[in-house]
Design a protein around this motif. Structure first.
Motif, PDB file in Angstrom:
ATOM      1  N   PRO A   7     -33.477 -13.146   8.142  1.00 18.93           N
ATOM      2  CA  PRO A   7     -32.945 -12.372   7.009  1.00 18.93           C
ATOM      3  C   PRO A   7     -33.562 -12.762   5.677  1.00 18.93           C
ATOM      4  O   PRO A   7     -33.851 -11.896   4.840  1.00 18.93           O
ATOM      5  CB  PRO A   7     -31.441 -12.695   7.046  1.00 18.93           C
ATOM      6  N   MET A   8     -33.825 -14.055   5.443  1.00 15.27           N
ATOM      7  CA  MET A   8     -34.389 -14.475   4.167  1.00 15.27           C
ATOM      8  C   MET A   8     -35.809 -13.971   3.966  1.00 15.27           C
ATOM      9  O   MET A   8     -36.321 -13.966   2.859  1.00 15.27           O
ATOM     10  CB  MET A   8     -34.355 -15.998   4.041  1.00 15.27           C
ATOM     11  N   LYS A   9     -36.469 -13.552   5.039  1.00 19.01           N
ATOM     12  CA  LYS A   9     -37.810 -12.970   4.909  1.00 19.01           C
ATOM     13  C   LYS A   9     -37.749 -11.454   4.772  1.00 19.01           C
ATOM     14  O   LYS A   9     -38.170 -10.886   3.774  1.00 19.01           O
ATOM     15  CB  LYS A   9     -38.675 -13.367   6.113  1.00 19.01           C
ATOM     16  N   HIS A  10     -37.197 -10.786   5.780  1.00 16.50           N
ATOM     17  CA  HIS A  10     -37.378  -9.330   5.755  1.00 16.50           C
ATOM     18  C   HIS A  10     -36.448  -8.603   4.792  1.00 16.50           C
ATOM     19  O   HIS A  10     -36.789  -7.521   4.323  1.00 16.50           O
ATOM     20  CB  HIS A  10     -37.333  -8.720   7.152  1.00 16.50           C
ATOM     21  N   TYR A  11     -35.294  -9.165   4.454  1.00 16.46           N
ATOM     22  CA  TYR A  11     -34.425  -8.482   3.502  1.00 16.46           C
ATOM     23  C   TYR A  11     -34.900  -8.628   2.061  1.00 16.46           C
ATOM     24  O   TYR A  11     -34.523  -7.843   1.193  1.00 16.46           O
ATOM     25  CB  TYR A  11     -32.991  -9.020   3.589  1.00 16.46           C
ATOM     26  N   PHE A  12     -35.718  -9.641   1.790  1.00 17.14           N
ATOM     27  CA  PHE A  12     -36.103  -9.923   0.410  1.00 17.14           C
ATOM     28  C   PHE A  12     -37.609  -9.770   0.196  1.00 17.14           C
ATOM     29  O   PHE A  12     -38.044  -8.946  -0.597  1.00 17.14           O
ATOM     30  CB  PHE A  12     -35.614 -11.325   0.014  1.00 17.14           C
ATOM     31  N   ASP A  13     -38.394 -10.544   0.915  1.00 17.31           N
ATOM     32  CA  ASP A  13     -39.846 -10.447   0.785  1.00 17.31           C
ATOM     33  C   ASP A  13     -40.329  -9.046   1.157  1.00 17.31           C
ATOM     34  O   ASP A  13     -41.014  -8.375   0.382  1.00 17.31           O
ATOM     35  CB  ASP A  13     -40.476 -11.503   1.697  1.00 17.31           C
ATOM     36  N   ASN A  14     -39.978  -8.589   2.352  1.00 16.24           N
ATOM     37  CA  ASN A  14     -40.507  -7.310   2.829  1.00 16.24           C
ATOM     38  C   ASN A  14     -40.003  -6.131   1.999  1.00 16.24           C
ATOM     39  O   ASN A  14     -40.777  -5.246   1.623  1.00 16.24           O
ATOM     40  CB  ASN A  14     -40.136  -7.105   4.299  1.00 16.24           C
ATOM     41  N   VAL A  15     -38.712  -6.096   1.732  1.00 13.24           N
ATOM     42  CA  VAL A  15     -38.146  -4.957   1.005  1.00 13.24           C
ATOM     43  C   VAL A  15     -38.498  -5.031  -0.481  1.00 13.24           C
ATOM     44  O   VAL A  15     -39.118  -4.120  -1.039  1.00 13.24           O
ATOM     45  CB  VAL A  15     -36.608  -4.906   1.185  1.00 13.24           C
ATOM     46  N   HIS A  16     -38.114  -6.116  -1.138  1.00 13.37           N
ATOM     47  CA  HIS A  16     -38.276  -6.187  -2.592  1.00 13.37           C
ATOM     48  C   HIS A  16     -39.682  -6.646  -2.995  1.00 13.37           C
ATOM     49  O   HIS A  16     -40.263  -6.103  -3.938  1.00 13.37           O
ATOM     50  CB  HIS A  16     -37.209  -7.118  -3.174  1.00 13.37           C
ATOM     51  N   GLY A  17     -40.220  -7.637  -2.297  1.00 14.82           N
ATOM     52  CA  GLY A  17     -41.546  -8.127  -2.649  1.00 14.82           C
ATOM     53  C   GLY A  17     -42.620  -7.075  -2.450  1.00 14.82           C
ATOM     54  O   GLY A  17     -43.390  -6.763  -3.365  1.00 14.82           O
ATOM     55  N   THR A  18     -42.665  -6.488  -1.248  1.00 11.01           N
ATOM     56  CA  THR A  18     -43.680  -5.468  -0.970  1.00 11.01           C
ATOM     57  C   THR A  18     -43.450  -4.228  -1.824  1.00 11.01           C
ATOM     58  O   THR A  18     -44.397  -3.644  -2.358  1.00 11.01           O
ATOM     59  CB  THR A  18     -43.673  -5.089   0.518  1.00 11.01           C
ATOM     60  N   GLY A  19     -42.195  -3.818  -1.947  1.00  4.95           N
ATOM     61  CA  GLY A  19     -41.895  -2.626  -2.731  1.00  4.95           C
ATOM     62  C   GLY A  19     -42.363  -2.752  -4.169  1.00  4.95           C
ATOM     63  O   GLY A  19     -43.085  -1.894  -4.698  1.00  4.95           O
ATOM     64  N   GLU A  20     -41.984  -3.840  -4.827  1.00  4.13           N
ATOM     65  CA  GLU A  20     -42.317  -4.008  -6.239  1.00  4.13           C
ATOM     66  C   GLU A  20     -43.805  -4.263  -6.451  1.00  4.13           C
ATOM     67  O   GLU A  20     -44.439  -3.660  -7.322  1.00  4.13           O
ATOM     68  CB  GLU A  20     -41.482  -5.133  -6.854  1.00  4.13           C
ATOM     69  N   SER A  21     -44.382  -5.167  -5.661  1.00  2.00           N
ATOM     70  CA  SER A  21     -45.781  -5.521  -5.911  1.00  2.00           C
ATOM     71  C   SER A  21     -46.731  -4.376  -5.576  1.00  2.00           C
ATOM     72  O   SER A  21     -47.735  -4.177  -6.268  1.00  2.00           O
ATOM     73  CB  SER A  21     -46.169  -6.780  -5.123  1.00  2.00           C
TER      74      SER A  21
END
Length: 414
Positions: A169-183
């Motif tokens: 959860p700490m990877k795909h809920y934050f990095d994948n969703v918010h990190g990839t989306g924003e960057s």
């Protein structure tokens, strides 16, 4: 007088408090002393801070990039200054030089492999099987990499246990969703100097990364269309308010197409006839295979560069198709890209650190295979993150805990 801080990692350290806390905690006990950890990741500032954290815990760290064109020269030079860290990549390397460096790294016989895209894990099995036998374990941080590890496990060739860090959860809920989306969207807009608001953005793939891109694009005023091959993900996109159609249908409506599937040839020859003049294509998935550049070249009379970071293909009928970052990862290999925000990579790299620390120090005695990272490690990283934000949460009371544990006749009285 204002002085210039020449340390390329200084700013990023300010925004990676979890990694800083881990480095501080383990700098004296050095639990990884005597262990050699190989790391393949996009070699930019956040990765540099992870390398520092592993080294602070005592590890000898072997470093390469998971993609040659995302390597930042200043980061490589900073790491080369530190004892106990060996780099096997330089900025500007060709694909062939990059691969050769990875093989040189593996010849150093790492005990643990922290991977991106299963680059090192696949190579050590395919080309260095004798070294693979001595590897204690690994951790994989990407969806594409997990897919490759799963294929290796199914074919019974995997020689050591691998923690699927990507699936926590700490990877795909934050990095994948918010990190990839924003960057991804930030780099699309910075590179093109165009507006998303009022435009039609087609997002290929509605996994965690595609979900983040589509949601954030719509939040910025874009009309969003999702393409998918999985009926469940397609239905989820519908329920989230996006239009869903095939790429063949969506291509003719797109002002932007952003791929995020982890697969190849998502935009290919059969779609080129449908694309509008001036359409912008970007890849936010993995490697450089999601956009079929060979098909684009074959259909083009000319290829130009109207702006740094943009390759324009002039089709025979006069239409122009603009590809960002040479079809490679738009958030990491464009002229202005810096990857995900440091705050979100702090959690992901903390999970990568936890994977190595757990398998090397706790000796979970795992047989070769792909494993979910223990849930308590994920919760511990989440708790550290909340502490750095100054946020407190509730704890279960004893009665509440007993209620969860009683399965036969829960007492509903008060």
């Amino acid at each position: 007088m204002v002085s210039n801080d020449t340390d390329p990692l200084a700013w990023t350290r300010d925004y990676t408090p979890i990694l800083q806390s881990l480095a501080a905690e383990y700098s004296e006990s050095k639990p990884l002393e005597g262990d050699t950890v190989a790391l393949a990741s996009h070699l930019e500032t956040k990765t540099g801070v992870l390398v520092e954290t592993l080294r602070a815990a005592g590890a000898r760290v072997l470093v390469t990039g998971s993609e040659p064109f995302s390597t930042k020269e200043a980061v490589v030079e900073a790491l080369q200054e530190l004892d106990g860290i060996e780099t096997f990549i330089e900025a500007g390397m060709s694909d062939e030089e990059w691969e050769a460096g990875q093989h040189d790294l593996l010849e150093e016989e790492p005990d643990f492999i922290l991977d991106d895209g299963c680059e090192l894990i696949a190579k050590v099995h395919a080309d260095h099987p004798d070294i693979a036998e001595g590897v204690i374990g690994g951790g994989e941080q990407t969806t594409a990499g997990i897919t490759r590890v799963e294929a290796m496990e199914e074919q019974d060739v995997l020689q050591f246990p691998v923690y699927g860090v990507n699936d926590t959860p700490m990877k795909h809920y934050f990095d994948n969703v918010h990190g990839t989306g924003e960057s991804s969207l930030a780099n699309v807009m910075t590179t093109t100097n165009t507006m998303l608001s009022g435009k039609t953005v087609v997002v290929a793939g509605y996994g965690y990364c595609g979900r983040g891109i589509a949601r954030k694009a719509r939040g910025m005023g874009a009309w969003t269309i999702v393409t998918e091959v999985d009926p469940r993900k397609a239905l989820e996109a519908v329920m989230d308010g996006h239009r869903v159609m095939t790429m063949g249908e969506a291509a003719s409506l797109a002002d932007y197409v952003i791929t995020s599937t982890g697969n190849r040839e998502v935009v290919r020859k059969e779609h080129l006839d449908q694309l509008q003049d001036g359409v912008i294509l970007a890849n936010a998935g993995h490697f450089d295979v999601e956009l079929s550049l060979e098909d684009l070249k074959a259909e083009s009379n000319d290829v130009t560069q109207p702006k740094e970071g943009i390759t324009r293909y002039h089709l025979s009928d006069g239409r122009r198709v603009n590809v960002l970052a040479r079809g490679r990862l738009v958030n990491l290999t464009g002229p202005h890209s810096q990857g995900h925000p440091a705050e979100v990579m702090d959690t992901t790299f903390a999970m990568m650190f936890a994977a190595a620390h757990d398998m090397l120090t706790q000796d979970p005695d795992l047989t070769p295979g792909l494993y979910a990272i223990p849930d308590h490690l994920d919760r511990e990283v989440a708790s550290r993150k909340l502490e750095t934000l100054g946020i407190a949460i509730d704890s279960l009371t004893e009665n509440q805990r007993e209620y969860y544990e009683e399965w036969e006749h829960p007492d509903s009285s008060f």
